[in-house]
Scaffold this active site. Structure first.
Site, PDB file in Angstrom:
ATOM      1  N   HIS A 135       0.836  -1.209   0.000  1.00 28.42           N
ATOM      2  CA  HIS A 135       0.000   0.000   0.000  1.00 28.42           C
ATOM      3  C   HIS A 135       0.872   1.261   0.000  1.00 28.42           C
ATOM      4  O   HIS A 135       0.645   2.184  -0.781  1.00 28.42           O
ATOM      5  CB  HIS A 135      -0.927  -0.003   1.219  1.00 28.42           C
ATOM      6  CG  HIS A 135      -1.603   1.315   1.432  1.00 28.42           C
ATOM      7  ND1 HIS A 135      -2.667   1.742   0.671  1.00 28.42           N
ATOM      8  CD2 HIS A 135      -1.325   2.335   2.292  1.00 28.42           C
ATOM      9  CE1 HIS A 135      -3.029   2.954   1.059  1.00 28.42           C
ATOM     10  NE2 HIS A 135      -2.237   3.346   2.044  1.00 28.42           N
ATOM     11  N   HIS A 140       1.332   4.880  -2.591  1.00 27.26           N
ATOM     12  CA  HIS A 140       1.606   6.298  -2.296  1.00 27.26           C
ATOM     13  C   HIS A 140       2.822   6.869  -3.012  1.00 27.26           C
ATOM     14  O   HIS A 140       2.783   8.014  -3.474  1.00 27.26           O
ATOM     15  CB  HIS A 140       1.850   6.503  -0.791  1.00 27.26           C
ATOM     16  CG  HIS A 140       0.601   6.483   0.043  1.00 27.26           C
ATOM     17  ND1 HIS A 140      -0.262   7.548   0.099  1.00 27.26           N
ATOM     18  CD2 HIS A 140       0.084   5.531   0.863  1.00 27.26           C
ATOM     19  CE1 HIS A 140      -1.266   7.259   0.922  1.00 27.26           C
ATOM     20  NE2 HIS A 140      -1.082   6.033   1.404  1.00 27.26           N
ATOM     21  N   GLU A 181      -6.027   9.136  -0.076  1.00 28.65           N
ATOM     22  CA  GLU A 181      -6.334   7.704  -0.006  1.00 28.65           C
ATOM     23  C   GLU A 181      -7.385   7.253  -1.017  1.00 28.65           C
ATOM     24  O   GLU A 181      -7.262   6.175  -1.598  1.00 28.65           O
ATOM     25  CB  GLU A 181      -6.790   7.309   1.406  1.00 28.65           C
ATOM     26  CG  GLU A 181      -5.716   7.459   2.479  1.00 28.65           C
ATOM     27  CD  GLU A 181      -4.574   6.442   2.371  1.00 28.65           C
ATOM     28  OE1 GLU A 181      -4.634   5.531   1.523  1.00 28.65           O
ATOM     29  OE2 GLU A 181      -3.605   6.579   3.148  1.00 28.65           O
ATOM     30  N   SER A 200      -3.979   0.466  -4.482  1.00 30.23           N
ATOM     31  CA  SER A 200      -3.393  -0.768  -3.941  1.00 30.23           C
ATOM     32  C   SER A 200      -4.451  -1.839  -3.691  1.00 30.23           C
ATOM     33  O   SER A 200      -4.159  -2.854  -3.072  1.00 30.23           O
ATOM     34  CB  SER A 200      -2.608  -0.458  -2.659  1.00 30.23           C
ATOM     35  OG  SER A 200      -3.443   0.123  -1.678  1.00 30.23           O
TER      36      SER A 200
HETATM   37  N1  HBI Z   1       1.098   6.235  10.127  1.00 26.39           N
HETATM   38  N2  HBI Z   1       2.525   4.845   8.977  1.00 26.39           N
HETATM   39  C1  HBI Z   1       1.435   5.616   8.994  1.00 26.39           C
HETATM   40  N3  HBI Z   1       0.700   5.741   7.866  1.00 26.39           N
HETATM   41  C2  HBI Z   1      -0.434   6.514   7.838  1.00 26.39           C
HETATM   42  O1  HBI Z   1      -1.085   6.633   6.798  1.00 26.39           O
HETATM   43  C3  HBI Z   1      -0.812   7.177   9.024  1.00 26.39           C
HETATM   44  C4  HBI Z   1      -0.016   7.013  10.163  1.00 26.39           C
HETATM   45  N4  HBI Z   1      -0.353   7.637  11.303  1.00 26.39           N
HETATM   46  C5  HBI Z   1      -1.490   8.502  11.384  1.00 26.39           C
HETATM   47  C6  HBI Z   1      -2.277   8.575  10.166  1.00 26.39           C
HETATM   48  N5  HBI Z   1      -1.940   7.971   9.078  1.00 26.39           N
HETATM   49  C7  HBI Z   1      -3.579   9.350  10.155  1.00 26.39           C
HETATM   50  O2  HBI Z   1      -3.941   9.681  11.446  1.00 26.39           O
HETATM   51  C8  HBI Z   1      -3.562  10.584   9.269  1.00 26.39           C
HETATM   52  O3  HBI Z   1      -3.754  10.187   7.956  1.00 26.39           O
HETATM   53  C9  HBI Z   1      -4.657  11.531   9.586  1.00 26.39           C
HETATM   54 FE    FE Z   2      -2.259   5.166   2.954  1.00 27.39          FE
END
Ligand code: HBI
Ligand code: FE
Length: 295
Positions: A135, A140, A181, A200
């Site tokens: 993913h 991304h 997303e 993904s």
């Molecule tokens: N951590 N690794 C990772 N990937 C994320 O997409 C992610 C995160 N921590 C917080 C978070 N997303 C969400 O709270 C935010 O997209 C708002």
């Molecule tokens: Fe993501």
């Protein structure tokens, strides 16, 4: 950590095998991937390759090609990073799983994309609730090669830090959800996908563009910030942009007045269409909503 963290204050189970640093970064430990794990990457890659050729936006397909994210196996961040940083100044940093919001935003604000390292199991090809390396890197990272999208992601990180301070993370997080997303983009060849959660996912790559079930609504920042979302099924609603500059421009103003204006306004369930929504059809027509509810 002294900040009030809303979700995921700890790395997920299994992450304790490595001691994370204060910014939660770890080493990808590339040599540790097994042949079976590389085979899972290849299986996921191959089926998305066929599906996305005519469904993903050009920026994604270009990014994928330029990074050489290919079918051979799980990519090594040390190989991708020089290409990515040369293109837009972004780098990938390895993290064990979901990291606290403040940490996540801090990375984005500095043009570092936190990517998980583990890959889903063979029995999870179709569905996984947490991000894995497929993913994160397949979905991304190619988008970060696009210069406008790259700027938008940084602006989002800066906005996230501010939203945390102002206690408005829930509303801002919806912007990430419905763009980064699960975003769709309308171009000369019709509707295309740019959201990583769709890119993904085999099932949602088809459903998001071809199903009659979900609503597709023209991008509207304040409307998005009021819209709830589901994390356990395909989306009931997608928001459609006309270009990445629309995203970046939307994040240029100070959001504090928006949060104030939205405070008395109720949230909107994801399946609801408002009279003020501009619906985007799967074909080329565009028009105001019909048969709508007032919220
Ligand atoms: N951590 N690794 C990772 N990937 C994320 O997409 C992610 C995160 N921590 C917080 C978070 N997303 C969400 O709270 C935010 O997209 C708002
Ligand atoms: Fe993501």
């Amino acid at each position: 950590m002294k900040e009030a963290l809303t979700v995921h204050s700890h790395p997920p189970p299994g992450a304790d095998a490595v001691e994370p640093t204060a910014d939660f970064t770890i080493d990808q430990n590339y040599p540790s991937y097994t042949a079976a794990e590389h085979a899972i990457w290849r299986a996921l890659f191959d089926r998305q390759e066929r599906l996305l050729r005519n469904r993903a936006c050009d920026a994604f397909l270009d990014g994928l090609a330029r990074l050489g994210v290919a079918a051979d196996g799980i990519p090594d961040f040390r190989r991708l990073n020089p290409i990515l940083s040369q293109a837009t100044g972004w780098t990938i940093v390895a993290v064990p799983g979901l990291v606290p919001d403040a940490v996540f935003f801090e990375h984005l604000a500095h043009r570092r994309f936190p990517s998980t390292c583990f890959i889903r199991r063979a029995d999870q090809l179709d569905y996984l609730e947490e991000p894995d390396i497929f993913h994160d890197v397949y979905g991304h990272v190619p988008m970060l090669i696009d210069p406008v999208f790259a700027d938008y992601m940084q602006a989002y990180g800066e906005g996230g830090l501010k939203a945390l301070r102002l206690g408005n993370l829930e509303r801002l997080a919806r912007l990430y959800w419905y763009t980064v997303e699960f975003g769709l983009i309308r171009g000369p060849s019709g509707l295309r996908i740019y959201g990583s959660g769709i890119l993904s996912s085999k099932g949602e790559s088809i459903y998001s563009l071809e199903s009659e079930a979900p609503n597709r609504i023209a991008f509207d920042l304040l409307r998005i910030m009021r819209t709830e979302y589901r994390i356990d099924d395909f989306q009931e609603c997608y928001f459609v942009i006309d270009g990445f500059d629309q995203l970046f421009d939307a994040t240029r103003p100070d959001f504090a007045p928006y949060y104030e204006a939205l405070r008395p306004q109720p949230d909107i369930p994801p399946g609801v269409v408002l009279a003020s929504d501009v619906r985007v059809s799967r074909t080329r027509k565009k028009g105001r909503a019909r048969g709508t509810a007032q919220v």
